[in-house]
Every structure is written in C-alpha cells, then in structure tokens.
Design an enzyme around this catalytic site. Structure first.
Site, PDB file in Angstrom:
ATOM      1  CB  VAL A   1      -0.950   0.021   1.221  1.00 37.85           C
ATOM      2  CG1 VAL A   1      -1.995  -1.079   1.112  1.00 37.85           C
ATOM      3  CG2 VAL A   1      -0.178  -0.115   2.528  1.00 37.85           C
ATOM      4  CB  SER A   2       0.523   4.482  -1.616  1.00 37.60           C
ATOM      5  OG  SER A   2       0.359   3.848  -2.862  1.00 37.60           O
ATOM      6  CB  SER A   3       0.282   6.207   2.938  1.00 36.41           C
ATOM      7  OG  SER A   3      -1.092   5.940   3.092  1.00 36.41           O
TER       8      SER A   3
END
Length: 217
Positions: free
Chosen positions: A11-13
C-alpha cells in the site's frame, strides 16, 4: 529442494489497510490448494515509484528458482509500467513463477519458457498502450477544458503579479519597509530575502514590484 509460495502486498502509505489484499491472496491459495505460510507474506507501506522497498528487497533475497510469487494486482509491484516490465522479466529469468490474481492471463505457472515470454510481451504491450491512451485522454480533456474556459473569458494560469495587483496589506508593508531595504547604506536593515517573505512574493515578482515602486516615487 521444496518449492515455496510467497506473496507480496503493498500500500502507498502507513494509513492504508492491507487487509483486502491479504484476504484475496489467502482465498486464492485456499481455492487452488496452495500452501502459503504467514512468514512468507511480505508487506510494504511505501510508494510504488521504484523497487527500493525494504520488504520487497527481503523477498527477492528469499526467492529461489521454482518458487511462486502471488500478488493481488499488477500495480502492487509498482506504478511505472516500464519498470514493472523490467522487474517481471528479471523474476522470470530467475525461474520464479508469478500469479497476479486480478490479471490471471499473466499467470506463468505451468507455462513453457516460450509461452511465458509471449504472454508477458503481449500483455505488457497492451497495458502500456492502455496507459498511454489514458494519458492522451486526460490531456485532451484538459485542452478541451482550457478551450471552453477561454471562450467564456475565464482567466487561466497564474495571475500577473505587479505593483497594481498587491493587496492593501502588501502595499502597506512595501511602503513601511522600503527605506529599510533600499535606503542609504547605513539605514539598510532588511535583506531582499526578508522583504520577499514579508510581502509573500516569489523572487521574480518581488524585483518587478520593487522596480515599479521605485519608478512611481
């Protein structure tokens, strides 16, 4: 040597949740009678701009020829299609089978080397074409929006900042502090950088305003 099943999740964050990807991968393994150990699930909470991610690098160190890597979506590898293609080919050359749950046509299990090469080349070319078409579509929409705005007389882009466009507050700051910046040498107590910050102006706009103000005095 026993071939193993691995999975990769990204996931990106840190605020985003990995549960959806984990659940999909576990369901896939269960329905296809694949044994995936918890310790072989690698997760990154990081941008997909490159492959310099801690868990992904650790995963690659543990992958061996004949192992299988399961990923829910192709873009979990990364967001740049050319980089993904290069990484994919590196994994294939290392003898790793790849399963993409949401793009099963890309799956390389039980395929010959020729089939793996043909499938990956065709699909990646198609995906790259679709991505380029989407970029062109976005640009076309932007161009159409700009054209409509111009027809309606709507100003676009940054405003043309000058002495006349200063707010009342900026004008007062300019007048009250100008001599501290441009007065006799002994009276100069304000640097250009400090004056810019006071006026909340970028360098080019600041010097343009200063020249106009000096000319108007």
């Amino acid at each position: 040597m026993i071939n193993k099943i691995f999975s990769y999740i990204r996931v990106s964050s840190r605020e985003q949740n990995t549960d959806r990807q984990i659940e999909s991968i576990k369901e896939y393994c269960k329905s296809h009678n694949l044994k995936l150990e918890e310790r072989d699930i690698y997760t990154d909470k990081a941008s997909g701009k490159d492959f310099n991610r801690d868990s992904y690098k650790a995963l690659k160190l543990n992958l061996r020829q004949g192992d299988t890597l399961i990923i829910k979506e192709l873009d979990r590898l990364g967001r740049n299609m050319e980089m993904i293609k290069d990484e994919w080919q590196e994994l294939i050359k290392a003898g790793i089978d790849i399963i993409i749950i949401d793009n099963e046509i890309l799956n390389t299990t039980n395929k010959t080397d020729l089939e793996k090469t043909l499938i990956s080349n065709i699909i990646f070319e198609l995906l790259s074409y679709m991505a380029e078409k989407e970029r062109l579509k976005i640009r076309q929409r932007q161009a159409e929006g700009i054209a409509v705005a111009k027809q309606k007389g709507i100003a676009l882009g940054r405003p043309n900042l000058n002495l006349e466009t200063l707010t009342e507050t900026q004008r007062k700051i300019l007048e009250d502090n100008f001599d501290r910046f441009d007065g006799d040498r002994k009276d100069r107590t304000l640097t250009a950088e400090e004056f810019m910050n006071l006026l909340d102006l970028k360098r080019n706009s600041f010097y343009k305003v200063i020249q106009e103000y000096k000319a108007s005095k």
